[in-house]
Design a protein around this motif. Structure first.
Motif, PDB file in Angstrom:
ATOM      1  N   MET A  12       0.829  -1.019   0.029  1.00 27.98           N
ATOM      2  CA  MET A  12       0.175  -0.024   0.181  1.00 27.98           C
ATOM      3  C   MET A  12       0.921   1.388   0.200  1.00 27.98           C
ATOM      4  N   GLY A  13       1.970   1.319   0.781  1.00 31.92           N
ATOM      5  CA  GLY A  13       2.964   2.196   0.815  1.00 31.92           C
ATOM      6  C   GLY A  13       2.542   3.507   1.598  1.00 31.92           C
ATOM      7  N   ASP A  14       1.545   3.394   2.209  1.00 25.63           N
ATOM      8  CA  ASP A  14       1.049   4.539   2.981  1.00 25.63           C
ATOM      9  C   ASP A  14       1.204   4.413   4.284  1.00 25.63           C
ATOM     10  N   VAL A  15       2.526   4.181   4.774  1.00 29.58           N
ATOM     11  CA  VAL A  15       2.898   3.702   6.162  1.00 29.58           C
ATOM     12  C   VAL A  15       3.743   4.673   7.063  1.00 29.58           C
ATOM     13  N   ASN A  16       3.308   5.332   7.804  1.00 31.11           N
ATOM     14  CA  ASN A  16       4.083   6.369   8.567  1.00 31.11           C
ATOM     15  C   ASN A  16       5.234   5.375   9.312  1.00 31.11           C
ATOM     16  N   TRP A  17       6.387   5.474   8.763  1.00 30.91           N
ATOM     17  CA  TRP A  17       7.506   4.573   9.244  1.00 30.91           C
ATOM     18  C   TRP A  17       8.024   5.027  10.523  1.00 30.91           C
ATOM     19  N   GLN A  18       8.062   6.477  10.638  1.00 30.76           N
ATOM     20  CA  GLN A  18       8.672   7.167  11.785  1.00 30.76           C
ATOM     21  C   GLN A  18       7.676   6.596  12.940  1.00 30.76           C
ATOM     22  N   ALA A  19       6.512   6.800  12.976  1.00 31.15           N
ATOM     23  CA  ALA A  19       5.513   6.233  14.105  1.00 31.15           C
ATOM     24  C   ALA A  19       5.734   4.821  14.227  1.00 31.15           C
ATOM     25  N   VAL A  20       6.021   3.986  13.176  1.00 31.94           N
ATOM     26  CA  VAL A  20       5.994   2.551  13.364  1.00 31.94           C
ATOM     27  C   VAL A  20       7.280   2.318  14.235  1.00 31.94           C
ATOM     28  N   VAL A  21       8.661   3.001  14.045  1.00 28.34           N
ATOM     29  CA  VAL A  21       9.653   2.851  14.863  1.00 28.34           C
ATOM     30  C   VAL A  21       9.740   3.228  16.200  1.00 28.34           C
ATOM     31  N   GLN A  22       8.850   4.243  16.409  1.00 27.22           N
ATOM     32  CA  GLN A  22       8.696   4.803  17.787  1.00 27.22           C
ATOM     33  C   GLN A  22       7.812   3.898  18.741  1.00 27.22           C
ATOM     34  N   LEU A  23       6.794   3.295  17.868  1.00 30.77           N
ATOM     35  CA  LEU A  23       6.042   2.251  18.752  1.00 30.77           C
ATOM     36  C   LEU A  23       6.695   0.985  18.927  1.00 30.77           C
ATOM     37  N   LEU A  24       7.612   0.719  18.035  1.00 30.19           N
ATOM     38  CA  LEU A  24       8.282  -0.575  18.489  1.00 30.19           C
ATOM     39  C   LEU A  24       9.368  -0.195  19.475  1.00 30.19           C
ATOM     40  N   SER A  25      10.103   0.979  19.487  1.00 30.32           N
ATOM     41  CA  SER A  25      10.980   1.525  20.756  1.00 30.32           C
ATOM     42  C   SER A  25      10.203   1.479  21.815  1.00 30.32           C
ATOM     43  N   ASP A  26       9.299   2.128  21.971  1.00 29.64           N
ATOM     44  CA  ASP A  26       8.273   2.081  23.080  1.00 29.64           C
ATOM     45  C   ASP A  26       8.044   0.813  23.684  1.00 29.64           C
ATOM     46  N   ALA A  27       7.734  -0.084  22.917  1.00 27.79           N
ATOM     47  CA  ALA A  27       7.311  -1.563  23.336  1.00 27.79           C
ATOM     48  C   ALA A  27       8.575  -2.376  23.452  1.00 27.79           C
ATOM     49  N   THR A  44       9.549 -12.771   0.186  1.00 30.49           N
ATOM     50  CA  THR A  44       8.955 -12.037  -0.733  1.00 30.49           C
ATOM     51  C   THR A  44      10.006 -11.064  -1.439  1.00 30.49           C
ATOM     52  N   HIS A  45      11.110 -10.924  -1.066  1.00 32.45           N
ATOM     53  CA  HIS A  45      12.034  -9.952  -1.628  1.00 32.45           C
ATOM     54  C   HIS A  45      11.781  -8.453  -1.528  1.00 32.45           C
ATOM     55  N   SER A  46      10.888  -8.215  -0.680  1.00 33.59           N
ATOM     56  CA  SER A  46      10.117  -6.694  -0.467  1.00 33.59           C
ATOM     57  C   SER A  46      10.656  -6.418   1.000  1.00 33.59           C
ATOM     58  N   LYS A  47      10.953  -5.065   1.400  1.00 35.52           N
ATOM     59  CA  LYS A  47      11.162  -4.688   2.662  1.00 35.52           C
ATOM     60  C   LYS A  47      11.017  -3.228   2.810  1.00 35.52           C
ATOM     61  N   PRO A  48      10.775  -2.746   4.130  1.00 34.62           N
ATOM     62  CA  PRO A  48      10.513  -1.248   4.239  1.00 34.62           C
ATOM     63  C   PRO A  48      11.551  -0.417   3.854  1.00 34.62           C
ATOM     64  N   PRO A  49      11.523   0.834   3.881  1.00 35.92           N
ATOM     65  CA  PRO A  49      12.604   1.560   3.556  1.00 35.92           C
ATOM     66  C   PRO A  49      13.857   1.376   4.359  1.00 35.92           C
ATOM     67  N   ALA A  50      15.132   1.673   3.677  1.00 39.58           N
ATOM     68  CA  ALA A  50      16.323   1.418   4.525  1.00 39.58           C
ATOM     69  C   ALA A  50      16.619   2.231   5.761  1.00 39.58           C
ATOM     70  N   ILE A  53      14.794   0.171   8.455  1.00 38.75           N
ATOM     71  CA  ILE A  53      15.393  -1.114   8.938  1.00 38.75           C
ATOM     72  C   ILE A  53      16.678  -0.783   9.585  1.00 38.75           C
ATOM     73  N   ALA A  54      17.448   0.338   9.433  1.00 33.22           N
ATOM     74  CA  ALA A  54      18.489   0.779  10.124  1.00 33.22           C
ATOM     75  C   ALA A  54      18.093   1.262  11.727  1.00 33.22           C
ATOM     76  N   ALA A  55      16.934   1.758  11.663  1.00 33.87           N
ATOM     77  CA  ALA A  55      16.450   2.207  13.068  1.00 33.87           C
ATOM     78  C   ALA A  55      16.159   1.122  14.157  1.00 33.87           C
ATOM     79  N   ILE A  56      15.817   0.067  13.418  1.00 32.46           N
ATOM     80  CA  ILE A  56      15.365  -1.096  14.273  1.00 32.46           C
ATOM     81  C   ILE A  56      16.535  -2.440  14.586  1.00 32.46           C
ATOM     82  N   GLU A  57      17.560  -2.149  13.711  1.00 33.44           N
ATOM     83  CA  GLU A  57      18.431  -3.278  13.554  1.00 33.44           C
ATOM     84  C   GLU A  57      19.254  -3.470  14.793  1.00 33.44           C
TER      85      GLU A  57
END
Length: 70
Positions: A12-27, A44-50, A53-57
């Motif tokens: 879909m491509g309409d993901v707020n990745w900054q919010a996702v990273v923040q939620l993952l960090s908080d949890a 699947t050979h697909s992934k979120p923006p680099a 990935i760097a923020a959650i690595e």
């Protein structure tokens, strides 16, 4: 089902990745999310923006161990 949900979100491509990273960090789930993303990428050979990935690595040793485990 989580992999299917992730695939749909990425397509879909309409993901707020900054919010996702923040939620993952908080949890405290960044490493678990990183493993899920890596596994999804293998399937699947697909992934979120680099920058997302760097923020959650995990650190070097955990990265190596989990990559070998996958």
């Amino acid at each position: 089902m989580r992999t299917v949900d992730l695939a749909r979100s990425l397509a879909m491509g309409d993901v707020n990745w900054q919010a996702v990273v923040q939620l993952l960090s908080d949890a405290g789930l960044k490493t678990a999310a990183w493993v899920t993303v890596r596994w999804h990428e293998m399937l699947t050979h697909s992934k979120p923006p680099a920058d997302c990935i760097a923020a959650i690595e995990p650190g070097y040793l955990r990265h190596k161990y989990l990559s070998h485990w996958l």
